[in-house]
Design a protein around this motif. Structure first.
Motif, PDB file in Angstrom:
ATOM      1  N   THR A  76       0.855  -1.193   0.000  1.00  0.00           N
ATOM      2  CA  THR A  76       0.000   0.000   0.000  1.00  0.00           C
ATOM      3  C   THR A  76       0.886   1.235   0.000  1.00  0.00           C
ATOM      4  N   ARG A  77       0.714   2.094  -0.992  1.00  0.00           N
ATOM      5  CA  ARG A  77       1.477   3.342  -0.981  1.00  0.00           C
ATOM      6  C   ARG A  77       0.906   4.256   0.096  1.00  0.00           C
ATOM      7  N   ILE A  78       1.780   4.876   0.870  1.00  0.00           N
ATOM      8  CA  ILE A  78       1.317   5.690   1.987  1.00  0.00           C
ATOM      9  C   ILE A  78       1.666   7.156   1.771  1.00  0.00           C
ATOM     10  N   TYR A  79       0.854   8.022   2.381  1.00  0.00           N
ATOM     11  CA  TYR A  79       1.027   9.464   2.268  1.00  0.00           C
ATOM     12  C   TYR A  79       0.834  10.097   3.644  1.00  0.00           C
ATOM     13  N   THR A  80       1.547  11.206   3.869  1.00  0.00           N
ATOM     14  CA  THR A  80       1.520  11.829   5.185  1.00  0.00           C
ATOM     15  C   THR A  80       0.220  12.561   5.481  1.00  0.00           C
ATOM     16  N   VAL A  81      -0.351  13.228   4.503  1.00  0.00           N
ATOM     17  CA  VAL A  81      -1.516  14.079   4.764  1.00  0.00           C
ATOM     18  C   VAL A  81      -2.803  13.294   4.529  1.00  0.00           C
ATOM     19  N   ILE A  82      -3.527  13.053   5.594  1.00  0.00           N
ATOM     20  CA  ILE A  82      -4.831  12.406   5.496  1.00  0.00           C
ATOM     21  C   ILE A  82      -5.948  13.433   5.666  1.00  0.00           C
ATOM     22  N   ASP A  83      -5.710  14.425   6.525  1.00  0.00           N
ATOM     23  CA  ASP A  83      -6.716  15.439   6.847  1.00  0.00           C
ATOM     24  C   ASP A  83      -6.033  16.801   6.829  1.00  0.00           C
TER      25      ASP A  83
ATOM     26  N   GLY B 192      -1.490  25.699  16.625  1.00  0.00           N
ATOM     27  CA  GLY B 192      -2.923  25.442  16.535  1.00  0.00           C
ATOM     28  C   GLY B 192      -3.387  24.035  16.852  1.00  0.00           C
ATOM     29  N   ILE B 193      -2.487  23.173  17.341  1.00  0.00           N
ATOM     30  CA  ILE B 193      -2.881  21.808  17.688  1.00  0.00           C
ATOM     31  C   ILE B 193      -3.263  21.764  19.164  1.00  0.00           C
ATOM     32  N   GLN B 194      -4.498  21.423  19.440  1.00  0.00           N
ATOM     33  CA  GLN B 194      -4.991  21.397  20.812  1.00  0.00           C
ATOM     34  C   GLN B 194      -5.071  19.986  21.385  1.00  0.00           C
ATOM     35  N   ALA B 195      -5.096  18.999  20.542  1.00  0.00           N
ATOM     36  CA  ALA B 195      -5.257  17.615  21.010  1.00  0.00           C
ATOM     37  C   ALA B 195      -4.026  17.161  21.793  1.00  0.00           C
ATOM     38  N   ALA B 196      -4.240  16.255  22.743  1.00  0.00           N
ATOM     39  CA  ALA B 196      -3.144  15.687  23.532  1.00  0.00           C
ATOM     40  C   ALA B 196      -2.225  14.881  22.622  1.00  0.00           C
ATOM     41  N   PRO B 197      -0.950  14.773  22.979  1.00  0.00           N
ATOM     42  CA  PRO B 197      -0.012  14.029  22.128  1.00  0.00           C
ATOM     43  C   PRO B 197      -0.282  12.529  22.146  1.00  0.00           C
ATOM     44  N   ILE B 198       0.092  11.890  21.061  1.00  0.00           N
ATOM     45  CA  ILE B 198       0.171  10.428  21.013  1.00  0.00           C
ATOM     46  C   ILE B 198       1.579  10.065  21.459  1.00  0.00           C
ATOM     47  N   ARG B 199       1.700   9.154  22.401  1.00  0.00           N
ATOM     48  CA  ARG B 199       3.036   8.800  22.896  1.00  0.00           C
ATOM     49  C   ARG B 199       3.369   7.366  22.514  1.00  0.00           C
ATOM     50  N   MET B 200       4.505   7.207  21.846  1.00  0.00           N
ATOM     51  CA  MET B 200       4.952   5.911  21.355  1.00  0.00           C
ATOM     52  C   MET B 200       6.450   5.763  21.560  1.00  0.00           C
ATOM     53  N   ASP B 201       6.899   4.528  21.664  1.00  0.00           N
ATOM     54  CA  ASP B 201       8.317   4.229  21.647  1.00  0.00           C
ATOM     55  C   ASP B 201       8.795   4.085  20.197  1.00  0.00           C
ATOM     56  N   SER B 202      10.074   4.358  19.973  1.00  0.00           N
ATOM     57  CA  SER B 202      10.779   3.959  18.756  1.00  0.00           C
ATOM     58  C   SER B 202      10.423   4.774  17.512  1.00  0.00           C
ATOM     59  N   GLN B 203      10.987   4.349  16.381  1.00  0.00           N
ATOM     60  CA  GLN B 203      10.721   4.996  15.093  1.00  0.00           C
ATOM     61  C   GLN B 203       9.332   4.670  14.550  1.00  0.00           C
ATOM     62  N   VAL B 204       8.544   3.949  15.300  1.00  0.00           N
ATOM     63  CA  VAL B 204       7.124   3.819  14.950  1.00  0.00           C
ATOM     64  C   VAL B 204       6.503   5.210  14.838  1.00  0.00           C
ATOM     65  N   LYS B 205       7.059   6.191  15.552  1.00  0.00           N
ATOM     66  CA  LYS B 205       6.557   7.563  15.457  1.00  0.00           C
ATOM     67  C   LYS B 205       6.700   8.102  14.031  1.00  0.00           C
ATOM     68  N   TYR B 206       7.793   7.759  13.372  1.00  0.00           N
ATOM     69  CA  TYR B 206       7.953   8.136  11.963  1.00  0.00           C
ATOM     70  C   TYR B 206       6.867   7.473  11.114  1.00  0.00           C
ATOM     71  N   ALA B 207       6.601   6.201  11.393  1.00  0.00           N
ATOM     72  CA  ALA B 207       5.564   5.488  10.646  1.00  0.00           C
ATOM     73  C   ALA B 207       4.208   6.148  10.837  1.00  0.00           C
ATOM     74  N   ALA B 208       3.932   6.619  12.058  1.00  0.00           N
ATOM     75  CA  ALA B 208       2.656   7.274  12.347  1.00  0.00           C
ATOM     76  C   ALA B 208       2.479   8.543  11.511  1.00  0.00           C
ATOM     77  N   VAL B 209       3.565   9.301  11.318  1.00  0.00           N
ATOM     78  CA  VAL B 209       3.496  10.492  10.471  1.00  0.00           C
ATOM     79  C   VAL B 209       3.381  10.090   9.002  1.00  0.00           C
ATOM     80  N   ALA B 210       4.154   9.086   8.606  1.00  0.00           N
ATOM     81  CA  ALA B 210       4.180   8.677   7.193  1.00  0.00           C
ATOM     82  C   ALA B 210       2.818   8.215   6.700  1.00  0.00           C
ATOM     83  N   CYS B 211       2.048   7.557   7.563  1.00  0.00           N
ATOM     84  CA  CYS B 211       0.748   7.050   7.113  1.00  0.00           C
ATOM     85  C   CYS B 211      -0.414   7.934   7.555  1.00  0.00           C
ATOM     86  N   GLY B 212      -0.126   9.120   8.100  1.00  0.00           N
ATOM     87  CA  GLY B 212      -1.178  10.093   8.385  1.00  0.00           C
ATOM     88  C   GLY B 212      -1.849   9.968   9.726  1.00  0.00           C
TER      89      GLY B 212
END
Length: 319
Positions: free
Chosen positions: A186-193, A223-243
């Motif tokens: 599956t090709r992934i993109y950073t911007v979903i919303d 302008g971001i008001q939502a609480a952070p998502i907290r994760m270990d490791s470079q999974v954080k990069y994956a979270a941005v990469a797939c939106g």
């Protein structure tokens, strides 16, 4: 250059390592304390042995700069742990012995050069131990530019985890780890919303890995008001990469002024985000330096974004 062979070999090596890591994690992982008091597990060493062996076999002239060293395993008190690591490696290489496994792990003690690989056999060891997020991160770097990046994330996404990979100029992709041979990438993109009101940012679980107060402050400014998502490791990069998240902040901990990031903690994730359409720089807007040292000595912190908001972040940090 297509780097097709490099990508194929790297993916297969990381899939092998992911299988070993999950096998170890099905028990209670044994942690060994390193010199810097950080933990390392049998899975770290087994993963490094498998990946370094595979890379060295296919590309014998390429140095590998990895996180772990086999030295700790040579201590008499680690004899039982070494035997167990060999047993795990034997599930993939039935003829492997202790001397070979030590040699394979040692392939990872190479140095930064014109062309080299960098490896974190388990990024997020604390997450691995508590059965949360972790990643196996492997990247090929040529002339300071990341050309191939692989993130195996066995605890992320669908059942059995997801593999993320990218080659420079060819996009970023995800695929099921468990069903890799029977699924379509599956090709992934950073911007979903595109609505900033719905943006989230991601940061490390470990407060010592960054400046959480400053990271939250910058998020609020843009302008971001939502609480952070907290994760270990470079999974954080994956979270941005797939939106899943729009930003990953890693600002320097104010109590560790001299700390600089390791290349193996960022190289694989960086190319995956970039090929998905995002941007990766340090806090000053400079590209991450993978050319000169295993530490990114010229960089201060890391900012990863979906691309559309990157300049706004850097401006907020500057102000």
């Amino acid at each position: 250059m297509s780097y097709e062979k490099e990508q194929t070999v790297a993916i297969q090596a990381c899939l092998q390592a992911a299988k070993l890591c999950e096998r170890v994690r099905s028990t209670i992982p044994v942690a060994i304390e390193k010199v810097d008091h950080s933990p390392v597990t049998l899975a770290d060493f087994g993963s490094q042995a498998l990946i370094c062996h595979r890379i060295h076999s296919e590309f014998p002239d390429d140095p590998i700069v990895a996180e772990e060293s086999p030295k700790v395993l040579l201590k008499p008190e680690q004899a039982d742990n070494l035997k167990q690591i060999v047993a795990y490696v034997k599930e993939e290489h039935k003829d492997a012995d202790e001397q070979q496994v030590i040699e394979w792990i040692g392939y990872g003690t190479g140095h930064v050069s014109q062309r080299y690989w960098t490896l974190d056999p388990i990024d997020g060891t604390k997450g691995f131990i508590r059965r949360d997020q972790y990643a196996i991160a492997l990247a090929l770097i040529v002339d300071g530019d990341v050309k191939v990046g692989i993130l195996a994330c066995p605890a992320y996404g669908d059942d059995g985890g997801l593999l993320f990979y990218a080659v420079r100029g060819k996009g970023a992709y995800s695929q099921s780890i468990k069903a890799f041979n029977t699924t379509i990438p599956t090709r992934i993109y950073t911007v979903i919303d595109n609505d900033i009101n719905n943006f989230r940012f991601v940061e490390s679980v470990e407060a010592a890995h960054g400046d959480q107060a400053k990271q939250t402050k910058i998020a609020r400014i843009i302008g971001i008001q939502a609480a952070p998502i907290r994760m270990d490791s470079q999974v954080k990069y994956a979270a941005v990469a797939c939106g899943q998240a729009a930003i990953y902040f890693r600002f320097p901990n104010p109590h560790s002024h001299g700390y600089r990031e390791n290349i193996w903690d960022h190289a694989a994730g960086a190319i995956i985000v970039q090929e998905a359409g995002g941007k990766v720089t340090d806090m000053d807007g400079k590209a991450l330096n993978f050319r000169d040292n295993e530490k990114m000595l010229d960089n201060r912190g890391v900012v990863v974004s979906n691309g559309s908001i990157h300049e706004k972040i850097l401006e907020a940090v500057k102000d």
